[in-house]
Design a protein around this motif. Structure first.
Motif, PDB file in Angstrom:
ATOM      1  N   MET A  91     -48.346  13.288 -13.539  1.00 56.69           N
ATOM      2  CA  MET A  91     -46.970  12.818 -13.415  1.00 56.69           C
ATOM      3  C   MET A  91     -46.041  14.019 -13.432  1.00 56.69           C
ATOM      4  N   PHE A 137     -38.977  10.190 -19.449  1.00 54.82           N
ATOM      5  CA  PHE A 137     -39.915   9.506 -18.566  1.00 54.82           C
ATOM      6  C   PHE A 137     -41.385   9.846 -18.812  1.00 54.82           C
ATOM      7  N   ILE A 140     -42.859   8.461 -22.243  1.00 53.72           N
ATOM      8  CA  ILE A 140     -43.004   7.009 -22.392  1.00 53.72           C
ATOM      9  C   ILE A 140     -43.894   6.383 -21.320  1.00 53.72           C
ATOM     10  N   THR A 141     -44.389   7.207 -20.382  1.00 51.28           N
ATOM     11  CA  THR A 141     -45.178   6.664 -19.270  1.00 51.28           C
ATOM     12  C   THR A 141     -46.577   7.256 -19.197  1.00 51.28           C
ATOM     13  N   TYR A 144     -49.990   6.180 -21.024  1.00 59.05           N
ATOM     14  CA  TYR A 144     -50.346   4.766 -21.017  1.00 59.05           C
ATOM     15  C   TYR A 144     -50.834   4.265 -19.658  1.00 59.05           C
ATOM     16  N   ILE A 145     -51.101   5.149 -18.718  1.00 58.82           N
ATOM     17  CA  ILE A 145     -51.441   4.705 -17.365  1.00 58.82           C
ATOM     18  C   ILE A 145     -52.801   5.258 -16.949  1.00 58.82           C
ATOM     19  N   GLU A 150     -50.385   2.431 -11.291  1.00 61.69           N
ATOM     20  CA  GLU A 150     -50.015   1.891 -12.602  1.00 61.69           C
ATOM     21  C   GLU A 150     -48.798   2.617 -13.174  1.00 61.69           C
ATOM     22  N   GLY A 151     -48.682   3.916 -12.869  1.00 62.65           N
ATOM     23  CA  GLY A 151     -47.516   4.659 -13.321  1.00 62.65           C
ATOM     24  C   GLY A 151     -46.231   4.109 -12.736  1.00 62.65           C
ATOM     25  N   ARG A 154     -45.509   0.684 -14.473  1.00 60.20           N
ATOM     26  CA  ARG A 154     -44.993   0.777 -15.851  1.00 60.20           C
ATOM     27  C   ARG A 154     -43.566   1.305 -15.870  1.00 60.20           C
ATOM     28  N   LEU A 155     -43.322   2.407 -15.171  1.00 61.80           N
ATOM     29  CA  LEU A 155     -41.974   2.962 -15.210  1.00 61.80           C
ATOM     30  C   LEU A 155     -40.980   2.024 -14.544  1.00 61.80           C
ATOM     31  N   LEU A 158     -39.939  -0.569 -17.036  1.00 58.73           N
ATOM     32  CA  LEU A 158     -39.043   0.001 -18.043  1.00 58.73           C
ATOM     33  C   LEU A 158     -37.628   0.192 -17.481  1.00 58.73           C
ATOM     34  N   PHE A 172     -46.266  10.414  -9.102  1.00 61.53           N
ATOM     35  CA  PHE A 172     -47.504  10.071  -9.794  1.00 61.53           C
ATOM     36  C   PHE A 172     -48.667  10.355  -8.850  1.00 61.53           C
TER      37      PHE A 172
END
Length: 503
Positions: A91, A137, A140-141, A144-145, A150-151, A154-155, A158, A172
């Motif tokens: 990321m 960013f 918090i991302t 967890y991906i 998936e990134g 998730r973002l 949010l 990503f």
């Protein structure tokens, strides 16, 4: 934050890797010290608190380990910038981008507003929290991906929930895909998968120039977006496509900008990067198809040959070499040489080139190429990303200026070499080539050594390779600092050619 990004799909890269890279540049007049770190699950907060936005929220349990390049001076947020997690997802965040008044009026940015008055007294207005931003960013991302897609998901969720106080582009990647997400107003977003055979150039303005709403609302093969994007656009008349448009539209026209400032600050950078990577096209003179001030420079294009790590470093270090706009050049005029914002600018804090290689085992597939300071004067070198820690030379940055910190050594070199650019260039170029060649050598030798290594041995071998690289890097950086200091010292204004024979 002013930055420049390049993304390279796996079929466009020299070895089938996905590659995402970004210069992290501070605003004008600021120089943000950077360092590196590995964040372990035990060090990841369970509740995240944003410095700029003044609000907190719970993070998911069981975060993964990840690398990061945070600000070294505490007090205004983490700004983790770029890294890999242990699932081999990369990321990079963020590329600050532009918007227009129609978008910001339809979905205002979520900016922090301090309290007014005294609580309990008449007229008191409580503080209003802000949304998410660049400082937040990655933290918090990324932990967890498990994929690039998936990134984005998730973002995007949010952003829809908490909003943002600024316009940003976020990259990503995993070993198969690269996705680029752009925020649109306070709560909306779009994302596009980078074509495998193409590269993308991003110079601080909203970039995506083609979008398929049907795909984003359906199979999401190439496009994703916030759920209500179509109805929101219709309500606020944001689609500028003639003749009804339909499912396909140009987000750059709908959500972006074409300002006079873009033509000196942003579009010239995209023009020069694409000029380097597709050199046979017509870029110069009155018959050029695209100029430094063109508003329709493509977001992505197929290169004329496969692209390398060295190509990434060159374009992200560029100051318009070979054109009348080179700030160190002899072509053109004094005015033309200062007309456009260089890509390799003085206030770059770090460059992270995140490479995921398909032809090696997952344990050593992630390589984080790094450079600190102003890119025309620094060297890019590789680090294995799947490690428990990183060499101290890269992690020890503080506010104190010292050549024992890699960040500060590079800042010193750049300031000295810039003053005598042409006299110092040979030494700088030799340093850059030596470190790049050694980096490729260490990767090749380490990859080979892992063929007969047990799983328990791999982390130590990756860490040893990183230490070997950085030990050589420190020696070479110290040597270059001594050389450019000597060169610039000899050119001081108070020099005099006559001297005593004895001290």
């Amino acid at each position: 934050m002013p930055c420049t990004t390049i993304l390279i799909g796996k079929a466009a890269s020299y070895d089938g890797s996905t590659i995402i890279a970004r210069n992290e540049d501070s605003p004008n007049g600021q120089f943000e010290p950077k360092r590196m770190e590995v964040v372990h699950p035990s060090e990841q907060p369970s509740t995240y608190t944003s410095t700029a936005s003044h609000f907190s929220f719970k993070l998911p349990p069981n975060p993964m380990r990840y690398t990061a390049v945070p600000d070294a001076v505490l007090g205004h947020g983490i700004w983790a910038a770029a890294g890999f997690n242990e699932a081999n997802v990369a990321m990079s965040a963020t590329e600050t981008i532009t918007s227009n008044e129609r978008v910001l009026g339809a979905d205002p940015l979520v900016e922090y507003e301090p309290a007014e008055g005294v609580e309990g007294e008449p007229g008191y207005v409580p503080a209003r929290r802000g949304g998410l931003g660049e400082e937040d960013f990655v933290t918090i991302t990324l932990p967890y991906i498990t994929s690039a897609r998936e990134g984005v998901e998730r973002l995007g969720a949010l952003l829809e929930e908490f909003g943002t106080y600024e316009m940003n582009g976020i990259a990503f990647s995993d070993v198969n895909e690269i996705w680029w997400l752009e925020t649109v107003g306070g709560h909306h977003w779009i994302a596009r998968r980078v074509p495998d055979d193409a590269y993308v150039t991003m110079p601080n303005q909203l970039g995506i120039d083609r979008f398929d709403l049907d795909d984003a609302e359906g199979e999401r093969r190439e496009f994703m977006a916030s759920a209500d994007l179509r109805s929101w656009m219709a309500e606020h008349h944001l689609d500028l496509t003639l003749n009804g448009g339909g499912s396909a539209f140009n987000p750059r026209e709908a959500f972006g900008s074409h300002s006079d400032a873009d033509h000196v600050y942003n579009t010239p950078r995209a023009w020069y990067m694409q000029r380097c990577l597709n050199p046979s096209e017509s870029w110069d003179g009155p018959d050029a198809a695209l100029t430094p001030e063109s508003d329709d420079i493509p977001w992505c294009r197929v290169p004329e040959r496969k692209l390398t790590i060295e190509d990434v470093k060159y374009v992200l270090s560029a100051h318009y070499q070979g054109t009348p706009f080179d700030c160190y050049g002899w072509k053109g005029t004094r005015e033309s040489r200062g007309a456009y914002r260089p890509i390799g600018i003085n206030r770059t804090g770090q460059l992270a080139v995140l490479q995921l290689r398909p032809d090696v085992p997952a344990q050593n597939a992630a390589v984080q190429w790094m450079a600190f300071g102003s890119n025309p004067f620094n060297a890019l070198f590789p680090l294995y990303g799947n490690v428990e820690g990183l060499p101290e030379y890269l992690c020890n940055t503080t506010a104190r200026v010292t050549s024992e910190s890699f960040y500060w050594a590079n800042r010193l070199i750049a300031a000295l070499a810039d003053a005598r650019f042409h006299d110092s260039s040979a030494a700088v170029e030799s340093y850059q080539q030596k470190m790049g060649a050694l980096g490729h050598q260490i990767l090749r030798e380490t990859d080979a050594s892992l063929a007969d290594a047990g799983a328990s041995e791999v982390p130590a071998r990756l860490a040893a390779a990183n230490e070997r690289m950085v030990a050589a890097l420190k020696r070479a950086t110290d040597d270059l600092l001594a050389k450019v200091l000597y060169t610039t010292s000899c050119a001081m204004g108070n020099g005099f050619s006559m001297s005593d024979n004895e001290r």
